[in-house]
Design a protein around this motif. Structure first.
Motif, PDB file in Angstrom:
ATOM      1  N   PRO A  44      85.531  47.004  61.607  1.00 23.32           N
ATOM      2  CA  PRO A  44      85.778  48.163  62.473  1.00 23.32           C
ATOM      3  C   PRO A  44      87.050  48.887  62.057  1.00 23.32           C
ATOM      4  CG  PRO A  44      85.245  46.233  63.781  1.00 23.32           C
ATOM      5  CD  PRO A  44      85.389  45.765  62.364  1.00 23.32           C
ATOM      6  N   THR A  45      86.964  50.197  61.946  1.00 20.76           N
ATOM      7  CA  THR A  45      88.114  50.952  61.443  1.00 20.76           C
ATOM      8  C   THR A  45      89.299  50.879  62.388  1.00 20.76           C
ATOM      9  OG1 THR A  45      87.140  52.902  62.422  1.00 20.76           O
ATOM     10  CG2 THR A  45      86.801  52.593  60.068  1.00 20.76           C
ATOM     11  N   ARG A  46      89.034  50.517  63.669  1.00 21.57           N
ATOM     12  CA  ARG A  46      90.179  50.433  64.568  1.00 21.57           C
ATOM     13  C   ARG A  46      91.115  49.278  64.201  1.00 21.57           C
ATOM     14  NH1 ARG A  46      85.835  48.968  67.982  1.00 21.57           N
ATOM     15  NH2 ARG A  46      85.937  46.866  68.808  1.00 21.57           N
ATOM     16  N   TRP A  47      90.634  48.358  63.353  1.00 25.68           N
ATOM     17  CA  TRP A  47      91.510  47.285  62.885  1.00 25.68           C
ATOM     18  C   TRP A  47      92.515  47.789  61.865  1.00 25.68           C
ATOM     19  CZ3 TRP A  47      91.786  42.584  64.918  1.00 25.68           C
ATOM     20  CH2 TRP A  47      90.724  42.160  65.716  1.00 25.68           C
ATOM     21  N   ASN A  48      92.236  48.930  61.280  1.00 27.96           N
ATOM     22  CA  ASN A  48      93.045  49.394  60.160  1.00 27.96           C
ATOM     23  C   ASN A  48      94.074  50.420  60.626  1.00 27.96           C
ATOM     24  OD1 ASN A  48      93.568  49.014  57.485  1.00 27.96           O
ATOM     25  ND2 ASN A  48      92.152  50.591  56.768  1.00 27.96           N
ATOM     26  N   THR A  49      94.581  50.215  61.833  1.00 25.32           N
ATOM     27  CA  THR A  49      95.492  51.200  62.417  1.00 25.32           C
ATOM     28  C   THR A  49      96.721  50.501  62.987  1.00 25.32           C
ATOM     29  OG1 THR A  49      94.491  50.966  64.596  1.00 25.32           O
ATOM     30  CG2 THR A  49      93.563  52.658  63.170  1.00 25.32           C
ATOM     31  N   ASP A  50      97.757  51.266  63.228  1.00 26.82           N
ATOM     32  CA  ASP A  50      98.903  50.745  63.983  1.00 26.82           C
ATOM     33  C   ASP A  50      98.556  50.754  65.466  1.00 26.82           C
ATOM     34  OD1 ASP A  50     100.470  50.386  61.798  1.00 26.82           O
ATOM     35  OD2 ASP A  50     101.687  52.172  62.071  1.00 26.82           O
TER      36      ASP A  50
END
Ligand code: NAP
Length: 327
Positions: free
Chosen positions: A274-280
């Motif tokens: 999930p792309t939300r893992w790749n965020t601050d």
């Protein structure tokens, strides 16, 4: 302390932590679970299990719910379940207060959300975000946001707003956004990272705000203890201030605590992550600290990673022994 608390999802990592914290604070605690096998864990912790194979079977726990002045949903956002749990709480509040006429008996409903609702917090600069910053779900995973990720967090944000909006004379409402949780048996991040190959996917410098499960539980208790007029219709970020290691620092420390010898492999984020893992996801918890006197006490996930790894590993091995005994 004579008040009773009803913790929905008490078999979960956060649910058990919250239920234990309320019990430590002297409350009578009921824990709603869907699997009888967790009853003993609750009983060992002086929490009274209420088993409902499906939480849609609202009648099976309505009577116990009516005894409670604090109701905590620790299942978190679930498109099918969250609304019906809130509805049963609304009905309970109406019964307890005779439809608002005796509003001093109104229960407090605390819903568990999460800091990922904010989206990528680095999109507003490196300052931690507080509750006055409107979530920007559309920013999640800046370059490769999938619509499913954005929509999951947008739906959760909409539900948070709905919960706060339904506050009334017969039910008061509060939303908690926990940071990433560590400690004790460990949560999904520990399960994922200790078990996975030693790979860092995507950004290595992203940072998340962390909170120890005991400190998180104390935060819920602080909300329950505060005057209703303070916490009603309010959101609280609950994570330790400045406990925001980078992904690389965290994975390196976890691998060292495990005694792993392989070198870290760096690669692009997989499409199915999930792309939300790749965020601050870095939040400011000052509101809970200043308004509620909440004081997270643990010094940090990475700082004491050795003991947290041992606690997680011990829990895993206890689980394995129990399942082999029952095989
Ligand atoms: N862990 C974290 O770091 C973290 C941080 C911020 C926010 N959150 C949010 O907090 C919530 C809880 O997280 P968690 O880590 O405690 O998860 P967890 O350990 O998986 O616990 C989830 C709990 O909800 C129950 N549950 C799940 N789906 C259900 C369903 N359809 N019907 C009835 N019960 C159901 C589970 O029951 P069973 O035990 O029977 O499966 C369990 O008791 C989630 O929404 C998560 O997104 C977690």
């Amino acid at each position: 302390m004579s008040s009773s608390v009803f913790v929905i999802g008490a078999s979960g990592y956060i649910g058990l932590g919250v239920a234990q914290a309320f019990r430590r604070a002297g409350y009578r605690v009921y824990g709603l679970i869907r699997n009888e096998k967790y009853s003993n864990i609750l009983l060992e912790n002086e929490i009274e299990p209420i088993v409902a194979q499906t939480f849609d079977d609202l009648q099976s726990f309505a009577d116990t719910l009516a005894l409670c002045s604090i109701i905590v949903d620790t299942v978190g956002y679930n498109a099918k379940l969250s609304s019906s749990l809130l509805e049963v709480a609304i009905q309970t509040g109406k019964t307890r207060t005779e439809d608002g006429k005796l509003s001093h008996y109104a229960p407090l409903y605390i819903f568990t959300s999460g800091i990922m609702t904010y989206g990528d917090t680095s999109s507003t600069g490196r300052r931690p975000v507080d509750e006055m910053v409107k979530p920007r779900a559309a920013n999640q995973g800046a370059n490769n946001s999938s619509s499913a990720n954005v929509s999951a967090m947008k739906d959760r944000e909409d539900f948070e707003n709905h919960i706060l909006a339904v506050s009334s004379a017969s039910l008061k409402t509060t939303v908690v956004r926990p940071g990433f949780v560590y400690g004790g048996q460990g949560g999904f991040v520990a399960n994922l990272f200790y078990s996975e190959p030693l790979v860092i996917q995507g950004r290595r410098d992203m940072r998340w705000s962390w909170v120890h499960v005991d400190d998180l539980g104390e935060g819920y208790v602080a909300i329950a203890r505060a005057p209703r007029v303070v916490v009603d219709k309010q959101l609280y970020n609950l994570a330790a201030p400045n406990d925001n290691p980078t992904y690389e620092e965290l994975r390196t420390a976890m691998a060292k605590a495990q005694g792993r010898k392989e070198t870290i492999e760096y690669k692009e984020a997989d499409k199915d992550v999930p792309t939300r893992w790749n965020t601050d996801s870095i939040i400011n918890p000052a509101k809970a600290i200043n308004e509620l006197g909440w004081h997270p006490r643990h010094v940090g996930f990475v700082e004491e990673i050795g003991i947290y790894y041992k606690a997680w590993a011990a829990h895993q091995s206890t689980q394995e022994i129990k399942s082999s005994e029952h095989a």
